[in-house]
Design an enzyme around this catalytic site. Structure first.
Site, PDB file in Angstrom:
ATOM      1  N   ARG A  96       0.863  -1.174   0.000  1.00 44.02           N
ATOM      2  CA  ARG A  96       0.000   0.000   0.000  1.00 44.02           C
ATOM      3  C   ARG A  96       0.905   1.230   0.000  1.00 44.02           C
ATOM      4  O   ARG A  96       2.060   1.163   0.434  1.00 44.02           O
ATOM      5  CB  ARG A  96      -0.909  -0.001   1.224  1.00 44.02           C
ATOM      6  CG  ARG A  96      -1.835  -1.210   1.318  1.00 44.02           C
ATOM      7  CD  ARG A  96      -2.605  -1.211   2.632  1.00 44.02           C
ATOM      8  NE  ARG A  96      -3.538  -2.331   2.712  1.00 44.02           N
ATOM      9  CZ  ARG A  96      -3.249  -3.519   3.230  1.00 44.02           C
ATOM     10  NH1 ARG A  96      -2.023  -3.739   3.714  1.00 44.02           N
ATOM     11  NH2 ARG A  96      -4.149  -4.480   3.265  1.00 44.02           N
TER      12      ARG A  96
ATOM     13  N   LYS B 183      -1.958  -2.434   7.330  1.00 44.43           N
ATOM     14  CA  LYS B 183      -3.341  -2.169   7.685  1.00 44.43           C
ATOM     15  C   LYS B 183      -3.775  -3.028   8.868  1.00 44.43           C
ATOM     16  O   LYS B 183      -3.432  -4.196   8.967  1.00 44.43           O
ATOM     17  CB  LYS B 183      -4.242  -2.463   6.481  1.00 44.43           C
ATOM     18  CG  LYS B 183      -5.693  -2.108   6.656  1.00 44.43           C
ATOM     19  CD  LYS B 183      -6.437  -2.397   5.357  1.00 44.43           C
ATOM     20  CE  LYS B 183      -7.917  -2.072   5.479  1.00 44.43           C
ATOM     21  NZ  LYS B 183      -8.637  -2.378   4.207  1.00 44.43           N
TER      22      LYS B 183
ATOM     23  N   HIS C 118      -2.975   1.979  -5.649  1.00 48.65           N
ATOM     24  CA  HIS C 118      -3.602   0.717  -5.245  1.00 48.65           C
ATOM     25  C   HIS C 118      -3.857  -0.191  -6.444  1.00 48.65           C
ATOM     26  O   HIS C 118      -3.975  -1.407  -6.283  1.00 48.65           O
ATOM     27  CB  HIS C 118      -4.897   0.987  -4.482  1.00 48.65           C
ATOM     28  CG  HIS C 118      -5.191  -0.038  -3.427  1.00 48.65           C
ATOM     29  ND1 HIS C 118      -4.454  -0.135  -2.266  1.00 48.65           N
ATOM     30  CD2 HIS C 118      -6.120  -1.022  -3.370  1.00 48.65           C
ATOM     31  CE1 HIS C 118      -4.929  -1.128  -1.534  1.00 48.65           C
ATOM     32  NE2 HIS C 118      -5.934  -1.682  -2.180  1.00 48.65           N
TER      33      HIS C 118
ATOM     34  N   ARG D  44      -1.121  -2.568  -6.567  1.00 53.93           N
ATOM     35  CA  ARG D  44      -1.301  -3.651  -5.586  1.00 53.93           C
ATOM     36  C   ARG D  44      -2.264  -4.699  -6.149  1.00 53.93           C
ATOM     37  O   ARG D  44      -2.038  -5.900  -6.008  1.00 53.93           O
ATOM     38  CB  ARG D  44      -1.813  -3.066  -4.279  1.00 53.93           C
ATOM     39  CG  ARG D  44      -2.097  -4.082  -3.185  1.00 53.93           C
ATOM     40  CD  ARG D  44      -2.386  -3.354  -1.873  1.00 53.93           C
ATOM     41  NE  ARG D  44      -3.094  -4.182  -0.921  1.00 53.93           N
ATOM     42  CZ  ARG D  44      -2.508  -5.058  -0.108  1.00 53.93           C
ATOM     43  NH1 ARG D  44      -1.182  -5.213  -0.164  1.00 53.93           N
ATOM     44  NH2 ARG D  44      -3.202  -5.764   0.752  1.00 53.93           N
TER      45      ARG D  44
ATOM     46  N   HIS E  20      -3.747 -10.003   3.187  1.00 51.41           N
ATOM     47  CA  HIS E  20      -5.203 -10.115   3.185  1.00 51.41           C
ATOM     48  C   HIS E  20      -5.654 -10.934   4.389  1.00 51.41           C
ATOM     49  O   HIS E  20      -5.124 -12.006   4.655  1.00 51.41           O
ATOM     50  CB  HIS E  20      -5.686 -10.810   1.912  1.00 51.41           C
ATOM     51  CG  HIS E  20      -5.539  -9.971   0.681  1.00 51.41           C
ATOM     52  ND1 HIS E  20      -5.453 -10.511  -0.589  1.00 51.41           N
ATOM     53  CD2 HIS E  20      -5.466  -8.628   0.520  1.00 51.41           C
ATOM     54  CE1 HIS E  20      -5.342  -9.536  -1.483  1.00 51.41           C
ATOM     55  NE2 HIS E  20      -5.337  -8.390  -0.828  1.00 51.41           N
TER      56      HIS E  20
ATOM     57  N   TYR F 289      -9.023 -12.331  -7.365  1.00 49.28           N
ATOM     58  CA  TYR F 289      -8.187 -11.769  -8.403  1.00 49.28           C
ATOM     59  C   TYR F 289      -7.948 -12.647  -9.623  1.00 49.28           C
ATOM     60  O   TYR F 289      -7.994 -12.177 -10.738  1.00 49.28           O
ATOM     61  CB  TYR F 289      -6.840 -11.343  -7.813  1.00 49.28           C
ATOM     62  CG  TYR F 289      -6.970 -10.135  -6.935  1.00 49.28           C
ATOM     63  CD1 TYR F 289      -6.774  -8.861  -7.446  1.00 49.28           C
ATOM     64  CD2 TYR F 289      -7.304 -10.259  -5.591  1.00 49.28           C
ATOM     65  CE1 TYR F 289      -6.903  -7.739  -6.647  1.00 49.28           C
ATOM     66  CE2 TYR F 289      -7.431  -9.139  -4.775  1.00 49.28           C
ATOM     67  CZ  TYR F 289      -7.234  -7.886  -5.310  1.00 49.28           C
ATOM     68  OH  TYR F 289      -7.372  -6.790  -4.518  1.00 49.28           O
TER      69      TYR F 289
END
Length: 290
Positions: A151, A177, A241, A244, A267, A276
């Protein structure tokens, strides 16, 4: 709640009585340290598959997995989570040399029909974005965002004290995060590129510095990314992002196991990673991009 906990695919929890002790132990070690909700959801999918095929994991074939896959019902996201869960389990078992082969490698996961695809760049677009950046420091910034999947705040906060040298490249300890720490591979090519840019040898020096050699602000990094995107004709909405997103998608497309990419990207849910792309066996998400 973990996505897929209430997916309607099974009227009751699968029985564990027919599961071999070896398979129960494999599932237990695979799920070690995961949250209680995650363990319950992933264990249910794994045992449901084993009950369906009626044989130990060492004997499961691709045809068995395909038959089980065809039997799944419910929402598409729930089916994808079930498939991704079993693929991750088999990939883990193969990696630990507890299973003879990764028969789940050929099972492909269909991408959900949502707006995420609009924010995933092609590999050709990423190459153009990076190669058309004339400044070495800014080019390194773009490569870190893509190859390491960071990020923008994680990139700006990364210091050399967070990098551990390895024989081939290094490993970055990233504070991300949700106040979570994860370890992200720095492939050898990228590591050399970053070392070549380093002027300040102190441990608190930024890995990707600003134009004055000091810490890079988020706004400054954002401007670098936006200018690079505009240079190659990317949509106005393009942001850091998106790189990413590209990291996760391209790593999966090139064969990185879903659990490796999940860990590398930080994640919290396997379902997030499996949005994805397709998953195959391998290790080290960044290696697939460098």
């Amino acid at each position: 709640m973990v996505s897929g906990d209430n997916d309607g695919m099974a009227a009751k929890a699968p029985s564990k009585s027919s599961i071999s002790p070896a398979d129960k132990m494999l599932v237990k070690t695979w799920l070690h340290s995961k949250s209680a909700n995650t363990r319950r959801a992933y264990e249910r999918h794994a045992f449901a598959m084993l009950n369906f095929v009626g044989k130990p994991l060492t004997d499961v074939t691709l045809a068995d997995l395909q038959a089980w896959s065809d039997s799944l019902n419910g929402a598409s996201s729930s089916r994808r989570l079930a498939l991704a869960t079993v693929k991750s389990l088999i990939g883990y078992g193969t990696e630990m040399e507890l299973l003879p082969r990764n028969v789940g490698q050929a099972i492909r996961l269909d991408r959900e029909r949502d707006s995420l695809h609009e924010r995933i760049l092609s590999q050709q677009q990423v190459v153009a974005l990076i190669e058309n950046e004339p400044d070495a420091r800014r080019k390194a910034l773009l490569r870190v965002l893509y190859v390491m999947g960071l990020r923008i705040s994680e990139l700006c906060g990364l210091k050399w004290r967070d990098i551990t040298r390895r024989k081939q490249g290094g490993v970055a300890t990233v504070f991300g995060k949700g106040a979570k720490t994860r370890h992200v591979e720095v492939p050898a090519k990228l590591f050399k590129e970053l070392v070549a840019l380093r002027d300040d040898t102190g441990p608190d020096a930024p890995v990707v510095p600003g134009h004055d050699g000091g810490p890079l602000s988020r706004d400054a990094a954002h401007r670098v990314v936006k200018r690079a995107g505009k240079r190659v004709g990317l949509p106005e909405a393009f942001s850091a992002h998106w790189l990413r997103h590209a990291h996760v998608s391209h790593a999966l497309d090139r064969g990185a196991p879903v659990h490796v990419v999940q860990k590398s990207a930080g994640h919290s849910s396997l379902a997030t990673t499996t949005r994805y792309s397709h998953v195959q066996d391998g290790d080290g998400a960044g290696k697939y991009l460098d």
